[in-house]
Scaffold this motif. Structure first.
Motif, mmCIF file in Angstrom:
data_model
loop_
_atom_site.group_PDB
_atom_site.id
_atom_site.type_symbol
_atom_site.label_atom_id
_atom_site.label_comp_id
_atom_site.label_asym_id
_atom_site.label_seq_id
_atom_site.Cartn_x
_atom_site.Cartn_y
_atom_site.Cartn_z
ATOM 1 N N PHE A 168 0.830 -1.205 0.000
ATOM 2 C CA PHE A 168 0.000 0.000 0.000
ATOM 3 C C PHE A 168 0.865 1.256 0.000
ATOM 4 O O PHE A 168 0.629 2.199 -0.765
ATOM 5 C CB PHE A 168 -0.925 -0.019 1.217
ATOM 6 C CG PHE A 168 -1.694 1.257 1.443
ATOM 7 C CD1 PHE A 168 -2.786 1.578 0.654
ATOM 8 C CD2 PHE A 168 -1.332 2.134 2.456
ATOM 9 C CE1 PHE A 168 -3.501 2.760 0.859
ATOM 10 C CE2 PHE A 168 -2.038 3.309 2.678
ATOM 11 C CZ PHE A 168 -3.126 3.616 1.873
ATOM 12 N N VAL A 169 1.868 1.289 0.872
ATOM 13 C CA VAL A 169 2.730 2.467 0.962
ATOM 14 C C VAL A 169 3.575 2.613 -0.288
ATOM 15 O O VAL A 169 3.733 3.714 -0.832
ATOM 16 C CB VAL A 169 3.616 2.389 2.225
ATOM 17 C CG1 VAL A 169 4.613 3.552 2.250
ATOM 18 C CG2 VAL A 169 2.758 2.422 3.483
ATOM 19 N N ARG A 170 4.128 1.519 -0.777
ATOM 20 C CA ARG A 170 4.974 1.590 -1.973
ATOM 21 C C ARG A 170 4.211 2.126 -3.177
ATOM 22 O O ARG A 170 4.790 2.749 -4.062
ATOM 23 C CB ARG A 170 5.571 0.222 -2.282
ATOM 24 C CG ARG A 170 6.635 -0.233 -1.280
ATOM 25 C CD ARG A 170 7.431 -1.411 -1.779
ATOM 26 N NE ARG A 170 8.481 -1.775 -0.850
ATOM 27 C CZ ARG A 170 9.658 -1.174 -0.783
ATOM 28 N NH1 ARG A 170 9.923 -0.177 -1.615
ATOM 29 N NH2 ARG A 170 10.573 -1.556 0.080
ATOM 30 N N GLN A 171 2.915 1.899 -3.212
ATOM 31 C CA GLN A 171 2.095 2.388 -4.311
ATOM 32 C C GLN A 171 1.692 3.847 -4.144
ATOM 33 O O GLN A 171 1.032 4.412 -5.008
ATOM 34 C CB GLN A 171 0.835 1.535 -4.448
ATOM 35 C CG GLN A 171 1.091 0.123 -4.934
ATOM 36 C CD GLN A 171 -0.193 -0.679 -5.049
ATOM 37 O OE1 GLN A 171 -1.293 -0.150 -4.984
ATOM 38 N NE2 GLN A 171 -0.044 -1.983 -5.212
ATOM 39 N N GLY A 172 2.081 4.465 -3.036
ATOM 40 C CA GLY A 172 1.790 5.878 -2.850
ATOM 41 C C GLY A 172 0.911 6.199 -1.665
ATOM 42 O O GLY A 172 0.570 7.369 -1.451
ATOM 43 N N GLY A 173 0.517 5.203 -0.889
ATOM 44 C CA GLY A 173 -0.331 5.447 0.269
ATOM 45 C C GLY A 173 0.450 6.038 1.433
ATOM 46 O O GLY A 173 1.680 5.994 1.480
ATOM 47 N N GLY A 174 -0.296 6.615 2.369
ATOM 48 C CA GLY A 174 0.306 7.156 3.579
ATOM 49 C C GLY A 174 -0.023 6.277 4.773
ATOM 50 O O GLY A 174 -1.132 5.756 4.885
ATOM 51 N N LEU A 175 0.944 6.078 5.654
ATOM 52 C CA LEU A 175 0.749 5.259 6.847
ATOM 53 C C LEU A 175 1.214 6.033 8.065
ATOM 54 O O LEU A 175 2.343 6.537 8.102
ATOM 55 C CB LEU A 175 1.534 3.951 6.731
ATOM 56 C CG LEU A 175 1.540 3.043 7.969
ATOM 57 C CD1 LEU A 175 0.134 2.546 8.298
ATOM 58 C CD2 LEU A 175 2.487 1.858 7.762
ATOM 59 N N VAL A 176 0.331 6.169 9.059
ATOM 60 C CA VAL A 176 0.675 6.797 10.330
ATOM 61 C C VAL A 176 0.642 5.716 11.399
ATOM 62 O O VAL A 176 -0.394 5.069 11.613
ATOM 63 C CB VAL A 176 -0.308 7.926 10.688
ATOM 64 C CG1 VAL A 176 0.093 8.577 12.017
ATOM 65 C CG2 VAL A 176 -0.365 8.961 9.577
ATOM 66 N N ILE A 177 1.763 5.505 12.069
ATOM 67 C CA ILE A 177 1.876 4.487 13.107
ATOM 68 C C ILE A 177 1.975 5.187 14.456
ATOM 69 O O ILE A 177 2.907 5.962 14.702
ATOM 70 C CB ILE A 177 3.118 3.602 12.891
ATOM 71 C CG1 ILE A 177 3.107 2.996 11.480
ATOM 72 C CG2 ILE A 177 3.182 2.495 13.936
ATOM 73 C CD1 ILE A 177 4.373 2.238 11.141
ATOM 74 N N ALA A 178 0.993 4.939 15.324
ATOM 75 C CA ALA A 178 0.974 5.563 16.643
ATOM 76 C C ALA A 178 1.241 4.510 17.713
ATOM 77 O O ALA A 178 0.761 3.372 17.615
ATOM 78 C CB ALA A 178 -0.365 6.250 16.890
#
Length: 248
Positions: free
Chosen positions: A119-129
């Motif tokens: 998902f991230v490699r394709q351009g998505g954003g990930l927020v890890i809390a």
């Protein structure tokens, strides 16, 4: 005739893509009044919020305030549609529909690690809390490809009997993430207090503040006043990962 006219228009926030057309309503152009063109998919606007610590009531859930911050006036006005799910809801993650994923104090992201990486490699954003459910060793193993740096341990930022936490330093207004707060609101960051945070492994800081920088090294976007990082960014493929070292 023999001239040029320009017209602008706004497509909806979400368009499935395909073939679109533009037509000029002019009785003198009946034979040549339409142009067809490819319309790319527009508007993956869903934000998936994975609640790793649901409470007995919505108010006591980890993501209660995050959900309202993402869409304070509803999706119609803010353009953001938060989708609150349990960790199992990550099975429905779709890069064509979702723009950002929040992992909020999720105990075991392992079963979905490969999906998150793609998902991230394709351009998505990930927020890890972070939070009490997070085990550093597990995250360092399962999300090694995504974490800006390795996790160490969760520590108290203040003494046990302290009535106030450690405050955030004000952000860099030149960074695109904080540019909307340049005129007003930037001082509010200094009122945010943290009592516990996850410590991280030392890392080589990325130079510059450009959010479009393709340098894969991490960058500290926010810090606690005691010097510990609060928000760390790293680019992975076409996407971006943000690590928030405290709870949401």
């Amino acid at each position: 005739a023999e001239g040029v006219a320009q017209e602008t228009f706004t497509v909806p926030r979400a368009v499935p893509g395909g073939v679109a057309s533009v037509r000029v309503h002019d009785t003198d152009l009946l034979l040549d009044d339409t142009r067809w063109f490819h319309l790319p998919r527009v508007g993956a606007s869903k934000v998936m919020v994975v609640d790793g610590d649901p409470g007995p009531t919505p108010f006591k859930s980890e993501v209660f305030f995050l959900e309202r911050a993402l869409s304070p006036w509803g999706a119609q006005r803010s353009g953001v549609l938060p989708q609150i799910v349990s960790p199992a809801g990550l099975r429905e993650l779709d890069a064509a529909e979702h723009r950002v994923v929040f992992l909020a104090n999720v105990a075991d992201p392992g079963p979905y690690a490969g999906q998150l990486v793609e998902f991230v490699r394709q351009g998505g954003g990930l927020v890890i809390a972070m939070g009490g459910n997070v085990t550093p060793r597990r995250y360092n193993t399962q999300l090694q490809e995504l974490l800006p740096t390795g996790l160490r341990e969760r520590v108290s930022l203040v003494a046990f009997e302290a009535s106030e936490g450690v405050r955030l330093e004000l952000p860099d207004p030149d960074h695109p993430l904080f540019a909307p707060f340049t005129n007003s609101g930037r001082g509010s960051f200094g009122r945010i207090q943290g009592f516990q945070a996850m410590t991280v492994e030392p890392y080589e800081e990325r130079g510059g503040t450009s959010g479009l920088d393709e340098d894969p090294r991490p960058a500290t976007l926010l810090s606690w006043s005691d010097g510990n990082p609060a928000l760390i960014e790293r680019r992975v493929g076409q996407g971006r990962v943000l690590l928030w070292t405290s709870t949401l």
